[in-house]
Design an enzyme around this catalytic site. Structure first.
Site, PDB file in Angstrom:
ATOM      1  N   HIS A 125       1.363  -1.011  -0.201  1.00  0.00           N
ATOM      2  CA  HIS A 125      -0.401   0.217   0.099  1.00  0.00           C
ATOM      3  C   HIS A 125       0.789   1.125   0.215  1.00  0.00           C
ATOM      4  O   HIS A 125       0.913   2.513  -0.598  1.00  0.00           O
ATOM      5  CB  HIS A 125      -0.823   0.407   1.331  1.00  0.00           C
ATOM      6  N   HIS A 178       1.457  -3.516   9.316  1.00  0.00           N
ATOM      7  CA  HIS A 178       2.600  -4.075   9.254  1.00  0.00           C
ATOM      8  C   HIS A 178       4.134  -3.254  10.232  1.00  0.00           C
ATOM      9  O   HIS A 178       3.073  -2.951  11.323  1.00  0.00           O
ATOM     10  CB  HIS A 178       3.132  -2.760   7.743  1.00  0.00           C
TER      11      HIS A 178
END
Length: 214
Positions: free
Chosen positions: A124, A166
């Protein structure tokens, strides 16, 4: 039979990963403890979708066929190439490193398949950084769009960590990868005639100014 030893990262890399995990955990606790950021948690999922590869590909493919504007076709074709480049590179890097996602990550991500299950790098943030780089340095947009673009990249990166999708190193690596992809696209940017020729291979009608227009 004894099970073969699984490959493990060298000690120095393991130390970096452990430090990354520790710092990320502290950042998540700190960030989610702040009232302004905590109130934005409902928007993290929306941010996640704004830079997912599938919606971007679907949107850009639709844009190519719904809006037949010759002046925009070079941009549309090049962005499409950039998105494909990002998806392929991120997938290969994820498959190589195979870093597991944080323990606190919930299994509610929007369409997560194959290498998407791994953590490093953040696809992303690489995609957001690449798109921002292109619209700032390769195909410069008006400067009034720079602040919202940068806010989008930073907000997306923070949301990936605060959602525990993450680690900090993942989003940092994603941003760096996105910038590198933007630089590569700048070097490989297709000219108007080439982009229009590619478009003509798939479009029902020839466009004015294309190499094969008759």
């Amino acid at each position: 039979m004894t099970e073969p030893n699984k490959s493990r990262p060298p000690g120095w890399l393991r130390s970096i990963l452990n430090l990354d995990e520790e710092v990320t955990k502290k950042f998540v606790v700190w960030g989610n403890g702040l009232s302004p950021l905590h109130s934005l948690r409902l928007h993290y999922k929306a941010l996640e979708i704004t830079c997912h590869g599938i919606p971007w590909l679907a949107f850009w493919l639709s844009l190519n066929w719904l809006f037949n504007c010759p002046d925009l076709i070079p941009l549309q074709i090049n962005i499409l190439c950039a998105l494909i480049l990002d998806i392929v590179v991120v997938g290969l890097v994820k498959a190589f490193f195979r870093r597991r996602r944080p323990i606190g990550n919930k299994n509610d991500a929007f369409v997560q398949i194959g290498p998407d299950n791994y953590s490093f790098p953040s696809g992303h943030t690489s995609r957001a950084a690449m798109i921002a780089y292109i619209f700032m340095f390769v195909w410069p947009a008006s400067i009034i769009f720079y602040p919202p673009m940068l806010a989008w990249v930073v907000g997306l990166a923070m949301s990936r960590v605060l959602m525990e999708r993450h680690y900090l190193l993942d989003v940092g690596g994603g941003i760096l990868l996105g910038i590198l992809e933007g630089i590569v696209m700048n070097m490989l940017w297709l000219g108007d005639d080439t982009a229009k020729a590619i478009y003509n291979q798939f479009a029902d009608e020839k466009i004015e100014g294309g190499e094969y227009h008759v």
